[in-house]
Design an enzyme around this catalytic site. Structure first.
Site, PDB file in Angstrom:
ATOM      1  N   HIS A  17     -11.860 -45.465 -48.036  1.00  0.00           N
ATOM      2  CA  HIS A  17     -13.136 -46.418 -47.670  1.00  0.00           C
ATOM      3  C   HIS A  17     -12.852 -47.678 -46.646  1.00  0.00           C
ATOM      4  O   HIS A  17     -13.255 -48.628 -46.928  1.00  0.00           O
ATOM      5  CB  HIS A  17     -13.770 -46.732 -49.145  1.00  0.00           C
ATOM      6  CG  HIS A  17     -14.656 -45.838 -49.546  1.00  0.00           C
ATOM      7  ND1 HIS A  17     -15.876 -45.807 -49.998  1.00  0.00           N
ATOM      8  CD2 HIS A  17     -14.428 -44.519 -49.646  1.00  0.00           C
ATOM      9  CE1 HIS A  17     -16.385 -44.730 -50.288  1.00  0.00           C
ATOM     10  NE2 HIS A  17     -15.334 -43.936 -50.258  1.00  0.00           N
TER      11      HIS A  17
ATOM     12  N   GLU B  65     -22.311 -36.696 -50.196  1.00  0.00           N
ATOM     13  CA  GLU B  65     -21.607 -37.027 -51.420  1.00  0.00           C
ATOM     14  C   GLU B  65     -21.448 -38.611 -51.866  1.00  0.00           C
ATOM     15  O   GLU B  65     -21.897 -39.074 -52.869  1.00  0.00           O
ATOM     16  CB  GLU B  65     -20.301 -36.579 -51.454  1.00  0.00           C
ATOM     17  CG  GLU B  65     -19.462 -36.701 -52.819  1.00  0.00           C
ATOM     18  CD  GLU B  65     -18.754 -37.909 -53.061  1.00  0.00           C
ATOM     19  OE1 GLU B  65     -18.138 -38.145 -54.344  1.00  0.00           O
ATOM     20  OE2 GLU B  65     -18.324 -38.914 -51.909  1.00  0.00           O
ATOM     21  N   GLU B  66     -21.216 -39.239 -50.539  1.00  0.00           N
ATOM     22  CA  GLU B  66     -21.024 -40.840 -50.638  1.00  0.00           C
ATOM     23  C   GLU B  66     -22.613 -41.585 -50.741  1.00  0.00           C
ATOM     24  O   GLU B  66     -22.284 -42.680 -51.254  1.00  0.00           O
ATOM     25  CB  GLU B  66     -20.577 -41.170 -49.214  1.00  0.00           C
ATOM     26  CG  GLU B  66     -19.268 -40.538 -48.974  1.00  0.00           C
ATOM     27  CD  GLU B  66     -18.101 -41.196 -49.860  1.00  0.00           C
ATOM     28  OE1 GLU B  66     -18.386 -42.098 -50.863  1.00  0.00           O
ATOM     29  OE2 GLU B  66     -16.920 -40.906 -49.509  1.00  0.00           O
TER      30      GLU B  66
ATOM     31  N   ASP C 159     -11.253 -33.882 -53.835  1.00  0.00           N
ATOM     32  CA  ASP C 159     -11.654 -34.981 -53.233  1.00  0.00           C
ATOM     33  C   ASP C 159     -10.099 -35.949 -52.924  1.00  0.00           C
ATOM     34  O   ASP C 159      -9.080 -35.353 -53.459  1.00  0.00           O
ATOM     35  CB  ASP C 159     -12.485 -35.602 -54.009  1.00  0.00           C
ATOM     36  CG  ASP C 159     -13.433 -36.496 -53.144  1.00  0.00           C
ATOM     37  OD1 ASP C 159     -13.192 -37.308 -52.195  1.00  0.00           O
ATOM     38  OD2 ASP C 159     -14.719 -36.812 -53.520  1.00  0.00           O
TER      39      ASP C 159
ATOM     40  N   ASP D 171     -11.388 -38.936 -46.995  1.00  0.00           N
ATOM     41  CA  ASP D 171     -12.474 -38.725 -47.885  1.00  0.00           C
ATOM     42  C   ASP D 171     -13.788 -38.216 -47.204  1.00  0.00           C
ATOM     43  O   ASP D 171     -14.492 -39.014 -46.682  1.00  0.00           O
ATOM     44  CB  ASP D 171     -12.652 -40.253 -48.455  1.00  0.00           C
ATOM     45  CG  ASP D 171     -13.708 -40.290 -49.535  1.00  0.00           C
ATOM     46  OD1 ASP D 171     -14.299 -39.155 -50.083  1.00  0.00           O
ATOM     47  OD2 ASP D 171     -13.903 -41.517 -50.045  1.00  0.00           O
TER      48      ASP D 171
ATOM     49  N   HIS E 175     -16.557 -32.614 -49.840  1.00  0.00           N
ATOM     50  CA  HIS E 175     -17.521 -32.993 -49.098  1.00  0.00           C
ATOM     51  C   HIS E 175     -17.426 -33.418 -47.654  1.00  0.00           C
ATOM     52  O   HIS E 175     -16.371 -33.855 -47.270  1.00  0.00           O
ATOM     53  CB  HIS E 175     -18.255 -34.231 -49.904  1.00  0.00           C
ATOM     54  CG  HIS E 175     -17.602 -35.357 -50.046  1.00  0.00           C
ATOM     55  ND1 HIS E 175     -17.536 -36.447 -48.999  1.00  0.00           N
ATOM     56  CD2 HIS E 175     -16.867 -36.044 -50.932  1.00  0.00           C
ATOM     57  CE1 HIS E 175     -16.951 -37.544 -49.321  1.00  0.00           C
ATOM     58  NE2 HIS E 175     -16.436 -37.108 -50.408  1.00  0.00           N
TER      59      HIS E 175
END
Length: 361
Positions: free
Chosen positions: A325, A214-215, A237, A182, A68
């Site tokens: 994250h 995606e997130e 991922d 990510d 992504h």
């Protein structure tokens, strides 16, 4: 910083690009630049996911390899009278990794640097120091003296706010530090899989995909898979690295450098047993290292892809990554290269008969 080779230059370009959910144009253009030489056709879906098609056998099964494009970030919601920026998180953030971090606001007039404001400890009570600041109380300071000044600089509600961090090769040159691993690492894997198939015969049609949003709910994977209608899907991922102080094996099994992660189970999908066994069989045959993991508290694009049409055998293959994250994360170059090798070798073996057998295992 260490001299960047061709691969590291691509990884730097991908991770330095700014693109939160709904604002993926910049990373999409970077991915397009790198994947186009290995694709027969480039298209997008209606939400903006990039789809690069590589034909081996036009009548063969369709294989989707999806990373992504989006990264977690923030969105401007309001500018107060003093020029401070209020924001909405876009993607999952933990408040403790946010305060005092540098950010970039991307406006129609250019980029504006800011910092997420924090109080100095000197003026905090003992009790206040023990309590985390809630995200709803945070703001971004761009050095403006008024709302009017911030507006003059081009800042307006809806603008994306992106974590700021430069791609860095660490002293151990296998260890790569960057924002947005990510999931720009998944985009890089999709690029390199198509690159690895260049000039090779393979019995299928491969789609290297950079999905959007995606997130915030696997949205681009749903629309891209709907357009492709794949027979087999792989989501590539980041995964959780369990090799830092304070993380127990109950929380995360994997170690950086021990190979790509084969995800058994996550909150979005139970991995397909037939495909999982086929992939690990290829890895065992070629002595490609891998490790099993499960992530009950998270999901990948596999969660959307496997529900396409009548269902798609699907597997998430991930890279153990520290500090995801947040503004900066670390991964191991060997894991990335082994993921590329594994998926490329699997694709070479996925003909129509094999796909049919996997589907019903």
């Amino acid at each position: 910083m260490a001299k960047l080779d061709e691969t590291l230059t691509m990884l730097k370009d991908l991770t330095d690009a700014k693109g939160i959910p709904g604002n993926e144009r910049e990373p999409r253009e970077v991915m397009k630049k790198y994947i186009e030489p290995y694709a027969d056709e480039i298209s997008t879906d209606g939400l903006g996911s990039l789809i690069a098609k590589k034909v081996g056998d036009a009548n063969g099964p369709k294989i989707m390899v999806a990373g992504h494009l989006d990264e977690i970030g923030f969105m401007v919601t309001k500018i107060d009278d003093k020029g401070f920026i209020r924001f909405q998180t876009v993607g999952g953030w933990w408040s403790q990794v946010m305060l005092a971090q540098r950010v970039t606001i991307v406006t129609s007039k250019g980029e504006v640097t800011g910092v997420i404001g924090s109080k100095p400890p000197h003026i905090l009570s003992t009790e206040a120091r023990k309590k985390p600041v809630e995200i709803k109380d945070m703001f971004v300071d761009i050095g403006a003296s008024s709302r009017e000044e911030a507006l003059e600089w081009g800042v307006k509600p809806g603008d994306m706010i992106v974590p700021y961090f430069e791609f860095t090769v660490m002293n151990n040159e296998k260890m790569l530090l960057a924002k947005a691993w990510d999931n720009r690492i998944g985009c890089a894997i999709a690029i390199d899989v198509l690159k690895g198939l260049k000039g090779q015969s393979h019995p299928n049609v491969v789609y290297g995909v950079g999905t959007v949003q995606e997130e915030v709910g696997l949205r681009g994977a749903r629309t891209a898979a709907s357009q492709i209608q794949p027979d087999i899907g792989f989501a590539v991922d980041v995964g959780i690295a369990g090799d830092t102080p304070g993380v127990t094996e109950k929380e995360a099994l994997s170690k950086m450098g021990d190979g790509p992660q084969i995800i058994l189970y996550d909150a979005s999908m139970v991995s397909h047993k037939g495909l999982r066994d086929f992939v690990t069989g290829v890895a065992d045959e070629l002595n490609i290292p891998y490790q099993f993991d499960y992530v009950p508290g998270g999901g990948t694009d596999s969660g959307a892809i496997h529900l396409t049409a009548n269902g798609v055998p699907n597997l998430a293959i991930t890279i153990a990554t520290r500090y995801i994250h947040s503004h900066a994360a670390i991964l191991h170059r060997d894991d990335y290269e082994n993921a590329v090798k594994l998926i490329t070798e699997v694709i070479k073996r996925l003909d129509r008969e094999t796909v049919n057998r996997i589907t019903f295992e």
